[in-house]
Design a protein around this motif. Structure first.
Motif: not given
Length: 314
Positions: A22-27, A72-77, A166-174, A180-185
């Motif tokens: 699978r591949s695609g874009f997420v923002t 592959q995920l392409v993340i558009v900031d 999905a509703v996902i709590p997370l910390s980018a710092f830790t 979990v987020l990347s698998d869901e995306l």
């Protein structure tokens, strides 16, 4: 809370870019300074987007690439959605609108440390205008919140829409819950081959990445309206023939004489500090020692001038 650079990511699985999956874009969307750029960097595992506690730090659509075993995920900031006060602000909002219409998944971000407010509700409601994209709610900065705050935020966010995938709590710092987020995306992406070659982490040019590093250093410690008035243009990046040194020449652009004085500082002290902090990040990017020459120039009211905006790449 100031966005922090996340811990390094583990190496991506080399099969991700070679196999069919699978591949695609997420923002990621949300109010300014909810941690979108920090989250992008954490997922990619490398700093591709600058971070700051100043609103509207991000000014372009920056693509970061994450390879996973399943694809592959392409993340558009993108810039944060906001009420524009200048032509630049309007163009940044237009850019976000364009990206939202093209991506496969939209991640709506709310910090765990702040109650859901009118701005969050307005952005969540606006996502109905992008029927093509699947929606995921993300509660960020859980490392800085209590358990009760996280629970409260999850309940508030869940009630904003009925169509969250999905509703996902997370910390980018830790890096808690990042996988979990990347698998869901990835599971929400269409089937298809990788969109970028293996080993590519961003499609940003070297000059653009250098310009953003310098702007991030210039943003540190400035107050009031000055952050919005700062732009950076890289004029030259050239390796010296007789040494392992690379020369980098760049302009820091501001709108008024008073702003120029703030950037330069007393006897050039602040500009030297900006150069030292920027050089420390440019050298690992280029893989060489760097001679960095910064020049501060004025482009009056450039945020409101279509011609000036064009010259500065907006």
């Amino acid at each position: 809370m100031t966005d922090k650079d996340p811990a390094p990511a583990p190496e991506a699985d080399s099969t991700a870019a070679s196999g069919e999956g699978r591949s695609g874009f997420v923002t990621f969307v949300g109010r300014p300074n909810v941690g979108k750029s920090t989250l992008t960097n954490a997922l990619v595992g490398e700093k591709v987007a600058i971070t700051s506690d100043k609103p509207q730090t991000t000014r372009r659509a920056i693509r970061g690439i994450l390879n996973r075993p399943g694809g592959q995920l392409v993340i558009v900031d993108t810039p944060g959605l906001h009420k524009p006060r200048t032509l630049l602000g309007q163009r940044l909002n237009d850019l976000v609108e364009q990206v939202l219409g093209d991506v496969d998944v939209i991640g709506f971000c709310v910090p765990a440390t702040e109650k859901v407010g009118p701005g969050d509700r307005r952005i969540a409601e606006s996502l109905s205008g992008y029927g093509r994209a699947k929606k995921v709610a993300i509660v960020t900065k859980t490392d800085a919140a209590t358990r009760d705050e996280i629970t409260e935020r999850l309940i508030e966010v869940d009630q904003l829409r009925e169509d969250w995938a999905a509703v996902i709590p997370l910390s980018a710092f830790t890096r808690d819950q990042l996988e979990v987020l990347s698998d869901e995306l990835l599971a929400l992406m269409p089937e298809g081959p990788a969109l970028y070659p293996e080993g590519v982490v961003t499609d940003e040019s070297t000059e653009d990445r250098i310009a953003e590093i310098i702007r991030e250093a210039a943003l540190d410690g400035v107050r009031d309206e000055l952050p919005h008035s700062i732009a950076v243009v890289v004029q030259e990046v050239e390796a010296r023939e007789d040494s392992d040194l690379t020369d980098v020449y760049a302009d820091i652009v501001v709108e008024r004489d008073s702003q120029k004085g703030i950037i330069i500082g007393h006897k050039g002290s602040r500009l030297r500090d900006v150069g030292a902090r920027a050089r420390a990040q440019i050298e690992p990017l280029l893989g060489t020692k760097v001679f960095l020459k910064l020049h501060v120039r004025i482009a009056k009211e450039w945020q409101r001038d279509p011609k000036q905006l064009g010259r500065l790449g907006f």
